[in-house]
Design a protein around this motif. Sequence first.
Motif, PDB file in Angstrom:
ATOM      1  N   THR A   1       5.410 -26.237  14.662  1.00  0.00           N
ATOM      2  CA  THR A   1       5.400 -27.374  13.730  1.00  0.00           C
ATOM      3  C   THR A   1       5.504 -28.723  14.438  1.00  0.00           C
ATOM      4  N   PRO A   2       4.501 -29.069  15.248  1.00  0.00           N
ATOM      5  CA  PRO A   2       4.513 -30.361  15.950  1.00  0.00           C
ATOM      6  C   PRO A   2       3.999 -31.484  15.060  1.00  0.00           C
ATOM      7  N   GLY A   3       3.745 -32.634  15.671  1.00  0.00           N
ATOM      8  CA  GLY A   3       3.133 -33.751  14.954  1.00  0.00           C
ATOM      9  C   GLY A   3       4.103 -34.719  14.328  1.00  0.00           C
ATOM     10  N   ILE A   4       5.331 -34.791  14.837  1.00  0.00           N
ATOM     11  CA  ILE A   4       6.316 -35.729  14.281  1.00  0.00           C
ATOM     12  C   ILE A   4       6.079 -37.116  14.882  1.00  0.00           C
ATOM     13  N   PHE A   5       5.714 -38.072  14.026  1.00  0.00           N
ATOM     14  CA  PHE A   5       5.461 -39.440  14.471  1.00  0.00           C
ATOM     15  C   PHE A   5       6.683 -40.336  14.299  1.00  0.00           C
ATOM     16  N   GLN A   6       7.475 -40.121  13.236  1.00  0.00           N
ATOM     17  CA  GLN A   6       8.704 -40.893  13.031  1.00  0.00           C
ATOM     18  C   GLN A   6       9.829 -40.121  13.709  1.00  0.00           C
ATOM     19  N   THR A   7      10.166 -40.534  14.916  1.00  0.00           N
ATOM     20  CA  THR A   7      11.106 -39.757  15.728  1.00  0.00           C
ATOM     21  C   THR A   7      12.572 -40.040  15.402  1.00  0.00           C
ATOM     22  N   LYS A   8      12.853 -41.088  14.654  1.00  0.00           N
ATOM     23  CA  LYS A   8      14.225 -41.361  14.224  1.00  0.00           C
ATOM     24  C   LYS A   8      14.450 -40.718  12.861  1.00  0.00           C
ATOM     25  N   ILE A   9      15.270 -39.696  12.810  1.00  0.00           N
ATOM     26  CA  ILE A   9      15.490 -38.954  11.569  1.00  0.00           C
ATOM     27  C   ILE A   9      16.161 -39.843  10.514  1.00  0.00           C
ATOM     28  N   SER A  10      16.909 -40.826  10.962  1.00  0.00           N
ATOM     29  CA  SER A  10      17.605 -41.711  10.027  1.00  0.00           C
ATOM     30  C   SER A  10      16.632 -42.500   9.146  1.00  0.00           C
ATOM     31  N   ALA A  11      15.374 -42.598   9.568  1.00  0.00           N
ATOM     32  CA  ALA A  11      14.382 -43.281   8.737  1.00  0.00           C
ATOM     33  C   ALA A  11      14.165 -42.537   7.426  1.00  0.00           C
ATOM     34  N   TYR A  12      14.435 -41.236   7.418  1.00  0.00           N
ATOM     35  CA  TYR A  12      14.303 -40.421   6.209  1.00  0.00           C
ATOM     36  C   TYR A  12      15.656 -40.122   5.567  1.00  0.00           C
ATOM     37  N   ASN A  13      16.680 -40.049   6.395  1.00  0.00           N
ATOM     38  CA  ASN A  13      18.021 -39.728   5.911  1.00  0.00           C
ATOM     39  C   ASN A  13      19.035 -40.526   6.727  1.00  0.00           C
ATOM     40  N   PRO A  14      19.567 -41.618   6.191  1.00  0.00           N
ATOM     41  CA  PRO A  14      20.472 -42.487   6.954  1.00  0.00           C
ATOM     42  C   PRO A  14      21.697 -41.771   7.519  1.00  0.00           C
ATOM     43  N   GLN A  15      22.058 -40.629   6.934  1.00  0.00           N
ATOM     44  CA  GLN A  15      23.226 -39.888   7.425  1.00  0.00           C
ATOM     45  C   GLN A  15      22.912 -39.025   8.654  1.00  0.00           C
ATOM     46  N   ASN A  16      21.640 -38.877   8.982  1.00  0.00           N
ATOM     47  CA  ASN A  16      21.240 -38.021  10.101  1.00  0.00           C
ATOM     48  C   ASN A  16      20.836 -38.901  11.276  1.00  0.00           C
TER      49      ASN A  16
ATOM     50  N   LYS B   1       2.734 -48.127  28.606  1.00  0.00           N
ATOM     51  CA  LYS B   1       3.450 -48.310  29.871  1.00  0.00           C
ATOM     52  C   LYS B   1       4.958 -48.325  29.690  1.00  0.00           C
ATOM     53  N   ASP B   2       5.425 -48.818  28.538  1.00  0.00           N
ATOM     54  CA  ASP B   2       6.861 -48.919  28.304  1.00  0.00           C
ATOM     55  C   ASP B   2       7.383 -47.804  27.392  1.00  0.00           C
ATOM     56  N   ALA B   3       6.609 -46.752  27.204  1.00  0.00           N
ATOM     57  CA  ALA B   3       7.034 -45.648  26.341  1.00  0.00           C
ATOM     58  C   ALA B   3       8.165 -44.855  26.989  1.00  0.00           C
ATOM     59  N   HIS B   4       9.023 -44.306  26.158  1.00  0.00           N
ATOM     60  CA  HIS B   4      10.138 -43.478  26.627  1.00  0.00           C
ATOM     61  C   HIS B   4      10.623 -42.664  25.431  1.00  0.00           C
ATOM     62  N   TYR B   5      10.907 -41.378  25.634  1.00  0.00           N
ATOM     63  CA  TYR B   5      11.236 -40.525  24.487  1.00  0.00           C
ATOM     64  C   TYR B   5      12.518 -40.952  23.777  1.00  0.00           C
ATOM     65  N   GLU B   6      13.411 -41.640  24.464  1.00  0.00           N
ATOM     66  CA  GLU B   6      14.632 -42.134  23.831  1.00  0.00           C
ATOM     67  C   GLU B   6      14.503 -43.596  23.415  1.00  0.00           C
ATOM     68  N   LYS B   7      13.975 -44.427  24.299  1.00  0.00           N
ATOM     69  CA  LYS B   7      14.027 -45.864  24.106  1.00  0.00           C
ATOM     70  C   LYS B   7      12.835 -46.431  23.339  1.00  0.00           C
ATOM     71  N   ASN B   8      11.660 -45.835  23.496  1.00  0.00           N
ATOM     72  CA  ASN B   8      10.459 -46.416  22.884  1.00  0.00           C
ATOM     73  C   ASN B   8       9.431 -45.312  22.606  1.00  0.00           C
ATOM     74  N   PRO B   9       9.761 -44.356  21.737  1.00  0.00           N
ATOM     75  CA  PRO B   9       8.924 -43.164  21.578  1.00  0.00           C
ATOM     76  C   PRO B   9       7.595 -43.398  20.874  1.00  0.00           C
ATOM     77  N   GLN B  10       7.496 -44.424  20.046  1.00  0.00           N
ATOM     78  CA  GLN B  10       6.267 -44.628  19.277  1.00  0.00           C
ATOM     79  C   GLN B  10       5.266 -45.539  19.975  1.00  0.00           C
ATOM     80  N   ALA B  11       5.524 -45.870  21.233  1.00  0.00           N
ATOM     81  CA  ALA B  11       4.607 -46.733  21.982  1.00  0.00           C
ATOM     82  C   ALA B  11       3.469 -45.894  22.552  1.00  0.00           C
ATOM     83  N   TYR B  12       2.269 -46.113  22.037  1.00  0.00           N
ATOM     84  CA  TYR B  12       1.118 -45.363  22.528  1.00  0.00           C
ATOM     85  C   TYR B  12      -0.089 -46.280  22.610  1.00  0.00           C
ATOM     86  N   ALA B  13      -1.080 -45.809  23.362  1.00  0.00           N
ATOM     87  CA  ALA B  13      -2.322 -46.571  23.515  1.00  0.00           C
ATOM     88  C   ALA B  13      -3.488 -45.602  23.425  1.00  0.00           C
ATOM     89  N   ILE B  14      -4.577 -46.053  22.819  1.00  0.00           N
ATOM     90  CA  ILE B  14      -5.767 -45.224  22.665  1.00  0.00           C
ATOM     91  C   ILE B  14      -6.938 -45.944  23.325  1.00  0.00           C
TER      92      ILE B  14
END
Length: 704
Positions: free
Chosen positions: A535-550, A660-673
């Motif tokens: 079940t891949p394909g998660i674009f919103q990597t901060k769970i709190s965006a859907y549930n503030p308690q998580n 260039k500045d992407a990072h799985y913790e700090k900047n996960p949604q930074a991508y280039a096409i």
Amino acid sequence: MAGRVLVVLCLSWLSQQVRAEEIKSPNRNLTLNFSLQAGGVPTYSLTYKGRPVIKPSHLGLELKNGQALTNGFAVTSSKTRAFDETWTPVWGETKTIRNHYNELTITLTQAATKRVMLVHFRVFDDGLGFRYDFPKQPELAYFVVKEERTQFALAGDHKAFWLPGDYDTQEYSTTTSKLSEVRGLMKTAVTPNASQTTFSPTGVQTPLMLKSQDGLYINLHEAALIDYSTMSLDLDDKNMVLESHLTPDAQGNKGYLQTPCLSPWRTIIVSDRAGDILESKLVLNLNEPTKYKDVSWIKPTKYVGVWWEMITGKSTWSYTNATNIKLDSTDYSKLKPNGTHGANTAHVKEYIDFAAQHHLDAVLVEGWNTGWEDWFGQSKDYVFDFVTPYPDFDVQELHRYAASKGVKIIMHHETSGSVRNYERHLDTAYKFMADNGYSAVKSGYVGNILPRGEHHYGQWLNNHYLYTITEAAKYKIMVNAHEAVRPTGLARTYPNLIGNEAARGTEYESFGGNNADHTTILPFTRLIGGPMDYTPGIFQTKISAYNPQNTSFVHSTLARQLALYVTMYSPLQMAADLPETYNKHLDAFQFIEDVAVDWDDSKVLEAEPGDYITIARKAKGKPNWFVGSTCDEQGRTSTINLGFLDPGKKYVATVYADAKDAHYEKNPQAYAIRKVSVTSKTKLTQYCAPGGGYAISLVPSAGK
């Protein structure tokens, strides 16, 4: 005279002890040796290019009653044969698969009991498979297995990628360490689960991935697990010997067998190149051809679903917040809705619309049926009947609406671990599916098993899992089983087994997160026996965006989530995030829409377990190729050769990469096409951020 007879008898006995057989792989890189050690103990060893892989190791089974089948044997006969065929899978990573091996069969007779046991060894270019064979015989008809005593004596203190040995779950993070360190790390490796039963401070599960200090990659697993208990491995960490450890039943017995019968194959895949482990088809080849004459109804599937929003806590499976629910006496129309139920008719239609708009095949809906309110952890026998919807879920209307859009709905059956209840309702549930247009089911086995005392990986449960698959085939239904036993290549024989979970999937990203190296290890371990519904394909990597308690977050960049559709092979792939999120990143979602789920060819371009994997795959029946690359928390620069492309053709490569500045913790949604023109002579260099990766689609240029 008496002295001469004694000498002859001694020489005869000695010849049995030293009698040895040798067989090599077709390419002669692997050599299997079989011999009887003192006391008539059957023993094997394996070398690769002259280097020891498995040192002399014992074979046999210990029985609950009677003499063990581990010693006192003489070799009655031996025979060899060569085999070479090419077969076509119903779905897979390649269009065809070559099944090429040399086989040695040893017939052993136990002098004291007259019992006969055969051992079949098949040596492939990429490894070894062996199994026990008990022919029909008056001396051995019915027997109970106390323990299997198969050994894997290793040549050193290898680096290991291991999970704690457990009878009920594989949903642990992989620990990477030397084998000698397993005992000291076991306590922290065992993390909480809804059902778990560990058995040893040095017990580990298969598939077990190993790497020797001199650069050999070794994988230990099993194939064709039928009517037998699942094998784990118990480590003698002083001598570096792994021994089989079978899952017991409620009485502590490991298996009930009647001759003629066979054990599963024990498998050893070995190479000095990591990519060969990923490309091996040994486990599949040790399974039988498909049992079905008609396979036209088995379709690789890409889907979305009402699932991630429940996993994150944004919505609920249950329709109400009521407790003390009894399914046969509860009138849900009289209960107050909780207002957070995800599987309602209007909401499911939104998912159907999204699937239709983006050419996805199906929509999974969880929480559609009554019973979800208070079953978890209660050890309730009768929780679900698998046919009764909640008041806000209109089965017929959704069937009509989905069909009008050319979209299928995937059924969900959570058994709550109550296996006898599931079998009680199984035929009715499958008929309900067929009547309402459901061609696939996701089943679940959360919690401790009922009947109480049975384990998820015991012989009885393994027989149940196979029963559900064969019964589903009668209704032309595909099965995606979660919390079931990890696969052993049975999808070759029963190709409607289109997916499994049996490992920590994406859902754990909402429960605290998977390690950043997780997806660089799973293809070397869990995927060896068959595909995973990761079940891949998660674009919103901060769970709190859907549930503030998580406060959990997905340990991955967005670009790597795209790569997983290639590196985590499965004919069943989910776009797991919410449509509302995908609509914000439709440029990146284009890769999910385009990527295939069935393949004509696959090539491992780069690989090192725990560090990185880069794979290229060619879409089934099309000229398009797709590349995926995933790396660990260190990040890296990947350089790949596109020599797999057709010579003389130009391709448009669309590269979905970490910024260039992407990072799985700090900047996960930074991508280039970007788009570039390439040929088979092109070499691409691409930066992969920590916890990141990239995905590429390669389409022939128009008119070329």
